[in-house]
Design an enzyme around this catalytic site. Structure first.
Site, PDB file in Angstrom:
ATOM      1  N   GLN A   1      20.497  48.150  88.439  1.00  0.00           N
ATOM      2  CA  GLN A   1      20.370  47.641  87.066  1.00  0.00           C
ATOM      3  C   GLN A   1      19.060  46.894  86.848  1.00  0.00           C
ATOM      4  OE1 GLN A   1      22.317  48.539  84.768  1.00  0.00           O
ATOM      5  NE2 GLN A   1      24.060  49.313  85.932  1.00  0.00           N
TER       6      GLN A   1
ATOM      7  N   ASP B   1      20.571  45.926  95.813  1.00  0.00           N
ATOM      8  CA  ASP B   1      21.030  47.002  94.947  1.00  0.00           C
ATOM      9  C   ASP B   1      20.275  46.835  93.627  1.00  0.00           C
ATOM     10  OD1 ASP B   1      22.308  48.332  92.900  1.00  0.00           O
ATOM     11  OD2 ASP B   1      24.335  47.778  93.506  1.00  0.00           O
TER      12      ASP B   1
ATOM     13  N   HIS C   1      28.916  45.344  92.414  1.00  0.00           N
ATOM     14  CA  HIS C   1      29.531  46.614  92.021  1.00  0.00           C
ATOM     15  C   HIS C   1      30.303  47.123  93.242  1.00  0.00           C
ATOM     16  CE1 HIS C   1      29.500  50.977  91.162  1.00  0.00           C
ATOM     17  NE2 HIS C   1      29.289  50.661  89.906  1.00  0.00           N
TER      18      HIS C   1
ATOM     19  N   CYS D   1      33.531  48.979  87.381  1.00  0.00           N
ATOM     20  CA  CYS D   1      33.477  49.109  88.858  1.00  0.00           C
ATOM     21  C   CYS D   1      33.196  47.761  89.506  1.00  0.00           C
ATOM     22  CB  CYS D   1      32.436  50.134  89.300  1.00  0.00           C
ATOM     23  SG  CYS D   1      32.750  51.764  88.657  1.00  0.00           S
TER      24      CYS D   1
ATOM     25  N   LYS E   1      19.565  55.852  85.844  1.00  0.00           N
ATOM     26  CA  LYS E   1      19.514  54.594  85.083  1.00  0.00           C
ATOM     27  C   LYS E   1      18.063  54.242  84.759  1.00  0.00           C
ATOM     28  CE  LYS E   1      23.604  52.813  87.456  1.00  0.00           C
ATOM     29  NZ  LYS E   1      24.716  52.996  86.536  1.00  0.00           N
TER      30      LYS E   1
HETATM   31  N1  C6P Z   1      26.918  51.274  87.445  1.00  0.00           N
HETATM   32  C1  C6P Z   1      27.833  51.056  85.232  1.00  0.00           C
HETATM   33  O1  C6P Z   1      28.289  51.503  84.166  1.00  0.00           O
HETATM   34  P1  C6P Z   1      25.343  55.275  90.995  1.00  0.00           P
HETATM   35  O2  C6P Z   1      26.686  55.644  90.454  1.00  0.00           O
HETATM   36  O3  C6P Z   1      25.252  55.543  92.468  1.00  0.00           O
HETATM   37  O4  C6P Z   1      24.205  55.810  90.215  1.00  0.00           O
HETATM   38  O5  C6P Z   1      25.222  53.685  90.797  1.00  0.00           O
HETATM   39  C2  C6P Z   1      26.203  52.840  91.331  1.00  0.00           C
HETATM   40  C3  C6P Z   1      25.908  51.433  90.970  1.00  0.00           C
HETATM   41  C4  C6P Z   1      25.571  50.532  91.967  1.00  0.00           C
HETATM   42  N2  C6P Z   1      25.233  49.271  91.678  1.00  0.00           N
HETATM   43  C5  C6P Z   1      25.212  48.819  90.427  1.00  0.00           C
HETATM   44  C6  C6P Z   1      24.786  47.408  90.164  1.00  0.00           C
HETATM   45  C7  C6P Z   1      25.552  49.671  89.379  1.00  0.00           C
HETATM   46  O6  C6P Z   1      25.525  49.219  88.137  1.00  0.00           O
HETATM   47  C8  C6P Z   1      25.935  51.000  89.650  1.00  0.00           C
HETATM   48  C9  C6P Z   1      26.387  51.917  88.557  1.00  0.00           C
HETATM   49  C10 C6P Z   1      27.358  52.006  86.282  1.00  0.00           C
HETATM   50  O7  C6P Z   1      27.731  49.847  85.425  1.00  0.00           O
HETATM   51  C11 C6P Z   1      28.384  53.054  86.579  1.00  0.00           C
HETATM   52  S1  C6P Z   1      29.823  52.377  87.351  1.00  0.00           S
END
Ligand code: C6P
Length: 596
Positions: A222, A219, A142, A385, A245
């Protein structure tokens, strides 16, 4: 007051569940939003990778906190402040147990995964990276796990290297092994890919990193909602995730770190609560976790996250994982039957999400998303993203369906049925367009050329025309008159996939890239109301044939003010007009890759 988190006694999750059965109907009862409708249809929420829905217990915890427990933490001697502090620190112990961290102070509250990674990249970069060092990220990341490391490399002179992947969307770890050397200082990879759903073998990556002396950040954005997370077993150095999430509130997240590392690293933000003593000459910093939690944190968010963790624990992540594995299997099997589908990424180990495109007939991901939305089905479309992943697979965007514990096979079936219908309608429309005969056919589709050198120049010309009309009736009549000049292509354009949502009338827009250019877009459109057709003609004069970037950057609010739009167009029509402009801007970006 900074009570030791570990000494706190926690409420145990209250929900009773039987060990063997997974009662999804009962789980759905806990999520109020799942009873709502979207576009008049029962909501089918398949965008859980973006954010999960919230259980009643979590919502109640937030309300309770603000109604009866709110005060600032770590500061007051009075009852409420102590209560809020206790709740905050109890939540930290819940997090500790949830990820099996050795100590609660190793769980730093952040705003989310993004902030957790930025924290590490910034302070690790500052303290531990130098010219000649190497930082590894993977081809599956991401942007949140790419850009912070690019910044850290820019500042330190370290080199960013990329772990490659195969055509199934699996990381090539044998390649990583060959790339690694003692120059490697950090490997930052996701546990589960948000775009493709690939589960990465992070345990092996950690071992490989440690073998050459590198630290490993995972990270977990997910991963945490789909299976048990055990940072001790993984032996990772850092693990970041987001509360939203994991059925918790937005704006809250966790960064886990190994204690000796967190202690060795400099602070991230300076401010209240992260200090021990401050003089103008010298400041000493607080112990963990406060050293990394400057300022008043999102106390309610932390309390909500604690409640969400209680909820998840009460359901049982083992059983969630088993249920979701069934859902994903069903989803992939069913998707494979949809005509013209191409699933992007076919990893052997997958969780949470499936990405795909429709190739035959080609339907833009965005359009599919809009058409599915009409049926009450929420999926994400775009690059998620993860632009490098899209580039790797040669697609501008995908449709992504992502599941959570409350989704059902029936919902997957509703989604697949809607998809089949959209694809069939599109195929029929394509056939009709191919055989359309001249006399009975509506006006030919002609994409208008650029009316001026830029959208702004065209807007100035349009505004001058509006200046000729004094009152609102005259302006409104002028728009109608323009509408009568727009070629009637309604029946040709009327495809479920091209309809613009949010308009009072039926509006269809078909944008495309101007042939032989890489950066210009043009569009045809029609509607079943003359005033909207007039608006379309104006939009064509402004945008068709123009550079995508200029379309994206065009300040339509200023244009609306200049022509006094609000005098002669109702607020609902204005919303519809804005919807059309948004569609044109997003298509311009999707078709050319242009950004504002
Ligand atoms: N992915 C998606 O629709 P935040 O925004 O900080 O809570 O998470 C960022 C982020 C970082 N790593 C991974 C693997 C992610 O999936 C995400 C967030 C969402 O896939 C929003 S772009």
């Amino acid at each position: 007051m900074k009570p030791s988190s570990d000494s706190l006694v926690l409420d145990q999750p209250k929900r009773e569940t039987s060990a063997s059965s997974f009662d999804v109907a009962r789980i759905r009862e806990d999520f109020p939003i799942l009873k709502t409708k979207s576009n008049g249809k029962p909501l089918v929420y398949l965008d859980n990778a973006a954010t999960t829905q919230k259980p009643r217990a979590m919502i109640d915890a937030l309300v309770r906190y603000y109604e009866s427990q709110n005060a600032n933490i770590h500061r007051g001697v009075y009852h409420l402040s102590q209560l809020a502090t206790d709740l905050y620190e109890q939540a930290r112990v819940k997090v500790q147990r949830f990820i099996n961290a050795p100590e609660a102070r190793q769980a730093i509250f952040t705003r989310g995964t993004t902030e957790g990674i930025n924290l590490v990249a910034t302070v690790f970069g500052r303290a531990m990276l130098k010219q000649g060092d190497e930082v590894f990220v993977s081809a599956l990341e991401h942007h949140s796990n790419i850009v912070p490391w690019q910044l850290a490399c820019q500042h330190s002179g370290a080199t960013l290297r990329v772990i490659p992947m195969n055509d199934d969307g699996e990381l090539l770890l044998d390649e990583l092994e060959k790339m690694l050397s003692p120059r490697a200082r950090m490997i930052a990879v996701n546990h589960v890919s948000n775009a493709l759903g690939t589960i990465n073998d992070v345990r092996r990556i950690v071992k490989m990193g440690h073998a050459v002396g590198a630290k490993v950040l995972i990270d977990g954005a997910q991963a945490v909602a789909h299976n048990k997370t055990d940072v001790r077993e993984l032996d990772c150095d850092f693990y970041a995730f987001s509360g939203h999430k994991l059925f918790g509130p937005t704006g809250i997240g966790v960064l886990y770190g190994k204690r000796e590392l967190l202690e060795a690293l400099p602070p991230y933000h300076g401010g209240g609560d992260m200090i021990e003593t401050v003089t103008f000459e010298k400041t000493t910093y607080a112990q963990l976790p406060n050293k990394f939690e400057a300022g008043t944190p999102d106390i309610a968010g932390v309390v909500g996250l604690g409640a969400a963790i209680d909820y998840v624990q009460s359901v049982g992540l083992d059983r969630v994982a088993a249920h979701e594995a069934e859902l994903i299997k069903h989803l992939v099997e069913q998707l494979r039957q949809v005509p013209g589908v191409r699933i992007i990424g076919n990893a052997r180990h997958r969780a949470g999400a499936v990405s795909f495109i429709i190739n035959d007939p080609p339907i833009a991901a965005h359009d599919l998303g809009v058409a599915l939305d009409m049926q009450g089905i929420a999926v994400r479309t775009g690059h998620h993203c993860c632009q490098p992943i899209m580039d790797r697979f040669g697609v501008p965007a995908t449709v992504r369906a992502s599941v959570a514990m409350y989704n059902t096979k029936e919902e997957i079936d509703v989604f697949i049925a809607a998809l089949n219908k959209i694809v069939a309608a599109e195929a029929k429309m394509k056939a009709k367009l191919a055989t359309a005969q001249a006399p009975s056919a509506p006006a030919e589709i002609v994409y208008p050329k650029a009316a001026a050198a830029s959208p702004q120049a065209a807007a100035d010309a349009v505004a001058e025309e509006f200046d000729l009309f004094e009152d609102r009736e005259a302006k409104s009549e002028y728009v109608m008159e323009l509408g009568r000049k727009l070629p009637h292509t309604f029946d040709l354009l009327k495809k479920v996939t091209t309809r613009v949502p949010g308009c009072m009338s039926e509006v269809y827009i078909v944008p495309r890239r101007v042939a032989d250019t890489s950066d210009r877009v043009e569009f045809v459109a029609d509607a079943n109301a003359e005033i909207v057709r007039g608006e379309i003609l104006i939009l064509q004069r402004l945008f068709s044939g123009q550079k995508a970037k200029d379309v994206i950057d065009f300040d339509y609010e200023a244009f609306f003010r200049r022509i006094g739009l609000d005098q002669f167009i109702t607020s609902q029509r204005r919303n519809g007009l804005e919807g059309m402009i948004r569609r044109l801007k997003s298509s311009a970006a999707e078709l050319t890759g242009a950004k504002s």
